[in-house]
Design a protein around this motif. Structure first.
Motif, PDB file in Angstrom:
ATOM      1  N   SER A  11      40.604  34.277  42.040  1.00  0.00           N
ATOM      2  CA  SER A  11      40.998  33.873  40.686  1.00  0.00           C
ATOM      3  C   SER A  11      42.518  33.735  40.527  1.00  0.00           C
ATOM      4  O   SER A  11      42.993  32.806  39.886  1.00  0.00           O
ATOM      5  CB  SER A  11      40.464  34.879  39.667  1.00  0.00           C
ATOM      6  N   HIS A  12      43.272  34.691  41.108  1.00  0.00           N
ATOM      7  CA  HIS A  12      44.729  34.640  40.967  1.00  0.00           C
ATOM      8  C   HIS A  12      45.415  34.383  42.308  1.00  0.00           C
ATOM      9  O   HIS A  12      46.589  34.649  42.482  1.00  0.00           O
ATOM     10  CB  HIS A  12      45.249  35.930  40.316  1.00  0.00           C
ATOM     11  N   GLY A  13      44.649  33.887  43.277  1.00  0.00           N
ATOM     12  CA  GLY A  13      45.222  33.483  44.562  1.00  0.00           C
ATOM     13  C   GLY A  13      45.878  32.119  44.417  1.00  0.00           C
ATOM     14  O   GLY A  13      45.948  31.544  43.325  1.00  0.00           O
ATOM     15  N   ARG A  40      36.878  19.795  29.922  1.00  0.00           N
ATOM     16  CA  ARG A  40      35.793  20.336  29.084  1.00  0.00           C
ATOM     17  C   ARG A  40      35.531  21.806  29.441  1.00  0.00           C
ATOM     18  O   ARG A  40      35.255  22.636  28.579  1.00  0.00           O
ATOM     19  CB  ARG A  40      34.498  19.554  29.333  1.00  0.00           C
ATOM     20  N   ARG A  41      35.574  22.128  30.729  1.00  0.00           N
ATOM     21  CA  ARG A  41      35.280  23.501  31.161  1.00  0.00           C
ATOM     22  C   ARG A  41      36.321  24.487  30.646  1.00  0.00           C
ATOM     23  O   ARG A  41      36.017  25.641  30.356  1.00  0.00           O
ATOM     24  CB  ARG A  41      35.222  23.547  32.697  1.00  0.00           C
ATOM     25  N   ARG A  42      37.568  24.016  30.517  1.00  0.00           N
ATOM     26  CA  ARG A  42      38.627  24.924  30.067  1.00  0.00           C
ATOM     27  C   ARG A  42      38.570  25.187  28.577  1.00  0.00           C
ATOM     28  O   ARG A  42      39.126  26.162  28.094  1.00  0.00           O
ATOM     29  CB  ARG A  42      40.005  24.320  30.381  1.00  0.00           C
ATOM     30  N   GLU A 309      41.681  44.007  31.238  1.00  0.00           N
ATOM     31  CA  GLU A 309      42.685  42.977  31.500  1.00  0.00           C
ATOM     32  C   GLU A 309      42.352  41.725  30.715  1.00  0.00           C
ATOM     33  O   GLU A 309      41.219  41.545  30.288  1.00  0.00           O
ATOM     34  CB  GLU A 309      42.903  42.725  32.995  1.00  0.00           C
ATOM     35  N   ARG A 310      43.353  40.911  30.518  1.00  0.00           N
ATOM     36  CA  ARG A 310      43.189  39.666  29.755  1.00  0.00           C
ATOM     37  C   ARG A 310      41.893  38.967  30.177  1.00  0.00           C
ATOM     38  O   ARG A 310      41.599  38.826  31.354  1.00  0.00           O
ATOM     39  CB  ARG A 310      44.387  38.773  30.080  1.00  0.00           C
ATOM     40  N   SER A 311      41.102  38.557  29.202  1.00  0.00           N
ATOM     41  CA  SER A 311      39.863  37.860  29.553  1.00  0.00           C
ATOM     42  C   SER A 311      39.373  37.043  28.361  1.00  0.00           C
ATOM     43  O   SER A 311      40.016  36.999  27.313  1.00  0.00           O
ATOM     44  CB  SER A 311      38.799  38.871  29.981  1.00  0.00           C
TER      45      SER A 311
END
Ligand code: EPS
Length: 364
Positions: A11-13, A40-42, A309-311
Motif C-alpha cells: 500500500s505504501h511501497g 471512479r474507484r478513488r 491509522e488514517r483510513s
C-alpha cells in the motif's frame, strides 16, 4: 487460451504492478477509459484523505504498441504517491541514517477484522506492517486497471459490465448513505454495505458444469469474495431462493429461449444462460477504527487498543467499481477459454461463429 493476472505491491511501497497474460493481439486499449475507472474507484463519500493524494495514473511498460495489444504479456504500473512520506519506513532496501517519515515504528497491536493478526503469525512478522501493507485494499487499484482491459475485450463481443451501490450502512438512498457516513465519521466508527454488478450481452454457454472449478458462478463468487472486506456473495436471488417453492423460483423458458424473470441471475448449472448476469457482494465495516477495539500487544502480550491509522469510513462506492472489474475479469477469462484466438479477429470470429451455430439471439 487462458487469461491470467499476477499482481504485486504494498500500500505504501513504491508502486503496484500487474501482469496480464493471454490477451489476443490487436485489441485497442483506451487510455482515458482505464483512467476513468481508476478515477471512479478513488471517489466515494467515505474515502480516506489518501485518495486526494493519489493520482493512480497507469503506466504501460510492455505488451502494447501504439494503443494495440501485441499478444504478449501486458505490464501495468500504478505508482503510490504517498510512498514519498514512507520512503524510509517502506524502503525495499536497508536504510542508513536516522529513521524519518511514516512506518518507522513497528506495529504490534493487530486490528480485529483485518489480516493483521493471522498475517503476522502465519509469516512470522514481528512488525504487523509487513502483513497489513499487502492485505490493504490499495491493491484493488491494479485490479481495476486489469478489469478495464478485460472490459475492453468483452466490449468486442458485446458484453458490458456495470457495478453500483445498493446500500451503505443499511441506508438505500444516496442522501441516506451520506448521512450514515457522516454519523459514522463523527462517531469515529466505520460502515459496510452492499453492491450489485450486472453484466449484459453474455451469450449462453460461458463457464461449464463439467467440474466444480469450471462453474462460472463459483469463479465469480471467488473473484468477489477475494476483494478486501467482502463477506458475502449472492447470485441472482441467492438466499431468497432458499425460501421459495420450485414453482416460483425458476425462470420459465419462453419462445426465443428467453426468460420473463431472472431469479437465477443469468447462470444455470454454472453456465451463462443468455440472461443478464447479476451478482451482489456484501462488504463488512472496515476494520481500522478511529475508536479502536480491544487487542493484545504482540511484543508484550499485554492487552491494548488496536492500531489506529488514517483510513476510510466506508469504501462501498469503491467496492462497486472493484467488483465490476472482478466480474469483467472472470467473464473475459471465460470468453478467452471459449473463443480462444491469438489475434482479436480470431476471437471475435469464433464468437460470431458460435452465435450462428446456436442461432443466438433468436426471434420468438
Ligand atoms: C486501506 C486504508 C487506506 C485506504 C486504502 C486502503 O489507506 P491509508 O491508510 O494510506 O489512508 O486509503 O486505500 C487506498 C490507498 C486506495 O487507493 O484504495 C486499507 O487498509 O485497506
Amino acid at each position: 487460451m487462458t487469461l491470467t493476472l499476477t499482481t504485486a505491491g504494498e500500500s505504501h511501497g513504491p508502486a503496484l504492478v500487474a501482469i496480464v497474460s493471454g490477451l489476443p493481439a490487436g485489441l485497442r486499449l483506451d487510455r482515458d477509459a482505464i483512467a476513468a475507472d481508476l478515477r471512479r474507484r478513488r471517489q466515494g463519500y467515505g474515502r480516506s484523505p489518501r485518495q486526494k493524494l493519489e493520482e493512480d495514473e497507469v503506466a504501460v511498460l510492455a505488451g502494447l504498441r501504439h494503443g494495440l495489444t501485441l499478444g504478449t504479456p501486458l505490464a501495468l504500473l500504478v505508482g503510490n504517491r504517498d510512498h514519498a512520506n514512507w520512503e524510509w519506513g517502506m524502503s525495499p532496501w536497508p536504510m542508513e541514517g536516522e529513521a524519518t517519515g511514516k512506518g518507522t515504528t513497528p506495529v504490534t497491536l493487530p486490528r480485529p477484522g483485518h489480516a493483521d493478526l493471522a498475517g503476522a503469525l502465519k509469516f512470522g512478522h514481528d512488525d504487523v506492517r509487513n502483513a497489513l501493507e499487502r492485505a490493504s485494499a490499495r491493491q484493488t487499484a491494479v485490479h481495476v486497471a486489469a478489469g478495464a482491459v478485460a472490459k475492453a475485450l468483452l466490449a468486442e463481443i458485446g458484453i458490458e459490465v456495470a457495478g453500483r451501490v445498493l446500500e451503505i450502512g443499511g441506508a438505500d438512498t444516496e442522501s441516506g448513505w451520506r448521512k450514515a457516513t457522516d454519523a459514522a465519521r463523527a462517531d469515529r466508527d466505520t460502515l459496510g454495505g452492499v453492491v450489485e454488478v450486472v453484466a449484459t450481452g453474455a451469450p449462453p454457454g460461458l463457464g461449464s458444469y463439467a467440474d466444480r472449478a469450471d462453474r462460472l458462478d463459483a469463479r465469480l463468487a471467488a473473484a468477489l469474495m477475494g476483494i478486501q472486506a467482502v463477506k458475502g456473495v449472492e447470485i441472482g436471488d441467492g438466499f431468497a431462493l432458499a425460501r421459495m417453492h420450485g414453482s416460483q423460483a425458476h425462470d420459465e423458458i419462453e419462445p426465443g429461449l428467453r426468460r420473463a424473470t431472472n431469479r437465477a441471475g443469468g447462470i444455470e448449472g454454472g453456465v451463462t444462460n443468455g440472461e443478464p448476469v447479476v451478482l451482489r457482494a456484501a462488504m463488512k465495516p472496515l476494520p481500522t477504527l478511529m475508536r479502536p477495539l480491544r487487542s493484545v500487544d504482540l511484543a508484550t502480550g499485554e492487552p491494548g487498543e488496536a492500531l489506529v491509522e488514517r483510513s476510510d469510513v466506508q469504501a462501498v462506492e469503491a467496492l462497486a467499481v472493484v467488483a465490476e472489474a472482478a466480474v469483467g475479469w472472470e467473464l473475459a477469462q471465460a470468453a478467452r477459454e471459449k473463443f480462444g484466438g491469438d489475434a482479436l479477429v480470431d476471437f471475435v470470429g469464433a464468437h460470431a461463429a458460435y452465435l450462428e451455430r446456436i442461432a443466438w439471439p433468436r426471434t420468438p
